[in-house]
Design a protein around this motif. Structure first.
Motif, short mmCIF file in Angstrom:
data_model
loop_
_atom_site.label_atom_id
_atom_site.label_comp_id
_atom_site.label_asym_id
_atom_site.label_seq_id
_atom_site.Cartn_x
_atom_site.Cartn_y
_atom_site.Cartn_z
N THR A 134 0.82 -1.21 0.00
CA THR A 134 0.00 0.00 0.00
C THR A 134 0.85 1.26 0.00
OG1 THR A 134 -0.17 0.22 2.43
CG2 THR A 134 -1.72 -1.28 1.35
N LEU A 135 2.15 1.12 0.25
CA LEU A 135 3.04 2.29 0.35
C LEU A 135 3.96 2.47 -0.85
CD1 LEU A 135 4.24 2.01 4.08
CD2 LEU A 135 2.19 3.14 3.18
N VAL A 136 4.33 1.36 -1.50
CA VAL A 136 5.37 1.44 -2.52
C VAL A 136 4.99 2.34 -3.68
CG1 VAL A 136 4.56 -0.61 -3.81
CG2 VAL A 136 6.99 0.03 -3.85
N GLY A 137 3.70 2.43 -4.01
CA GLY A 137 3.27 3.22 -5.16
C GLY A 137 2.95 4.67 -4.87
N LEU A 138 3.15 5.11 -3.63
CA LEU A 138 2.87 6.50 -3.29
C LEU A 138 3.76 7.44 -4.10
CD1 LEU A 138 2.46 6.32 0.60
CD2 LEU A 138 0.67 6.33 -1.15
N LYS A 139 3.24 8.61 -4.42
CA LYS A 139 4.02 9.59 -5.17
C LYS A 139 5.07 10.27 -4.31
CE LYS A 139 0.37 10.52 -8.56
NZ LYS A 139 -0.51 11.55 -9.16
N ALA A 140 4.85 10.26 -3.00
CA ALA A 140 5.82 10.83 -2.07
C ALA A 140 6.94 9.83 -1.81
CB ALA A 140 5.14 11.18 -0.76
N PRO A 141 8.13 10.31 -1.42
CA PRO A 141 9.22 9.39 -1.06
C PRO A 141 8.83 8.58 0.18
CG PRO A 141 10.04 11.64 -1.37
CD PRO A 141 8.55 11.72 -1.35
N ASP A 187 16.95 -1.74 -2.20
CA ASP A 187 17.87 -1.87 -1.07
C ASP A 187 18.97 -0.83 -1.27
OD1 ASP A 187 20.04 -2.63 0.57
OD2 ASP A 187 19.54 -4.74 0.46
N ALA A 188 18.93 0.25 -0.49
CA ALA A 188 19.81 1.40 -0.74
C ALA A 188 21.29 1.05 -0.66
CB ALA A 188 19.49 2.52 0.26
N ILE A 189 21.67 0.25 0.33
CA ILE A 189 23.08 -0.11 0.47
C ILE A 189 23.56 -0.90 -0.74
CG2 ILE A 189 24.67 -1.61 1.75
CD1 ILE A 189 24.35 1.00 3.15
N ARG A 190 22.81 -1.91 -1.13
CA ARG A 190 23.23 -2.73 -2.28
C ARG A 190 23.12 -1.97 -3.60
NH1 ARG A 190 26.87 -5.01 -0.78
NH2 ARG A 190 26.78 -6.87 0.51
N LEU A 229 15.92 10.40 -5.23
CA LEU A 229 16.55 11.42 -4.39
C LEU A 229 17.82 10.92 -3.70
CD1 LEU A 229 13.35 12.82 -2.62
CD2 LEU A 229 14.57 13.86 -4.55
N LEU A 230 18.13 9.63 -3.84
CA LEU A 230 19.23 9.03 -3.08
C LEU A 230 20.58 9.59 -3.51
CD1 LEU A 230 20.05 6.85 -1.00
CD2 LEU A 230 20.25 5.25 -2.93
N GLU A 254 21.34 9.40 2.61
CA GLU A 254 21.13 10.84 2.39
C GLU A 254 20.26 11.02 1.16
OE1 GLU A 254 23.47 15.08 1.64
OE2 GLU A 254 24.62 13.23 1.92
N LEU A 255 19.17 11.77 1.33
CA LEU A 255 18.30 12.12 0.22
C LEU A 255 18.50 13.58 -0.15
CD1 LEU A 255 14.90 10.45 1.26
CD2 LEU A 255 16.76 9.47 -0.10
N ALA A 256 18.35 13.90 -1.42
CA ALA A 256 18.47 15.27 -1.88
C ALA A 256 17.45 16.14 -1.16
CB ALA A 256 18.27 15.34 -3.39
N ASP A 257 17.84 17.34 -0.86
CA ASP A 257 17.00 18.29 -0.13
C ASP A 257 15.76 18.62 -0.93
OD1 ASP A 257 16.03 20.13 1.62
OD2 ASP A 257 17.53 21.66 1.21
#
Length: 265
Positions: A134-141, A187-190, A229-230, A254-257
């Motif tokens: 229910t969250l993955v498709g949101l337009k927000a990060p 997975d941000a790290i990978r 934004l990553l 860290e995400l872009a401002d």
């Protein structure tokens, strides 16, 4: 915006470690796991003095999660994972902060395997899968992070042959984790470090940290808007080397401002 996860392994005894790390690393948003403290025992005053607002869900002796922010008001959206009204374990907290939906989790360990604890782990992961759909498709990060208690691949563990009977490395748990990723999570790290040896947890015995005999079980997952934004994703090894620290160490991205408000302090 710097967003981090840290399994503190008991916030009462390790509050000085947490405060030291907050001052050193200056994360904007932090999710914590394994508070091991009842609701009334959360050190809210000390956290506030360090410059952070906080929401938390405590639990005596075990579990417990929290979310801290120094970049804006915390708008709580969920406390507890849906799908089982009888589940009273404190393992999930979710809030909107600075234009980002942040979900902090402490996934069940599942040992010993087989048994009821492993069954609970798999059932919890099934509920998590349903909710994250229910969250993955949101337009927000959206950023989902915490202690997943899952070693995704052989690359994420020192000597994988020693973990074949462990619930953290069980084929069923790894398959459930991959099923969640298949929804569209990154997975941000990978994503930024595809081939590096990276661990986030080391046992206290046999100089595991000094030998880097660890596992990677603390993860940060991003939906597509967050992935765009990553800018960085790292493991902060410093706290694990401090005296009387947690057996986990922080993981941060860290995400872009996006024009979030400045730190409160």
């Amino acid at each position: 915006m710097k967003i981090a996860t840290f399994n503190v392994n008991g916030i009462g005894g390790r509050l000085p470690i947490l405060l030291k790390w907050l001052a050193l690393a200056e994360p904007d948003i932090v999710v914590l796991q394994e508070l091991k403290a009842p609701q009334a025992a959360f050190p809210h005053a000390a956290i506030e003095e360090a410059g952070y607002q906080a929401i938390w869900q405590g639990q005596s002796r075990w579990n417990g999660v929290a979310l801290l922010s120094r970049v804006g008001e915390i708008h709580e959206t969920r406390r507890g994972l849906p799908g089982d009204p009888t589940d009273d374990q404190s393992r999930y907290i979710e809030a909107a902060v600075g234009g980002v939906l942040v979900a902090g989790l402490y996934l069940p360990n599942g040992n010993p395997r087989p048994g009821p604890k492993f069954d609970y782990k798999l059932a919890w992961m099934k509920r998590l899968d349903a909710h994250l759909c229910t969250l993955v498709g949101l337009k927000a990060p959206v950023v989902v992070l915490g202690d997943f208690n899952v070693i995704p691949t052989d690359r994420d563990v020192y000597k994988p042959e020693r973990w074949t009977e462990d619930a953290l490395f069980a084929p069923e748990a790894r398959a459930a984790y991959q099923q969640i990723l298949a929804q569209g999570w990154t997975d941000a790290i990978r994503h930024l470090h595809p081939k590096e040896t990276i661990y986030t947890f080391w046992h206290y015995w046999r100089r595991s940290f000094e030998r880097n005999a660890g596992i990677r079980i603390d993860h940060v997952l991003l939906n597509k808007p967050a992935k765009k934004l990553l800018k960085a994703a790292e493991v902060d090894l410093r706290p694990r080397g401090w005296e009387k620290s947690s057996d986990h160490t922080p993981v941060w991205i860290e995400l872009a401002d996006q024009g979030v408000s400045r730190p409160l302090k």
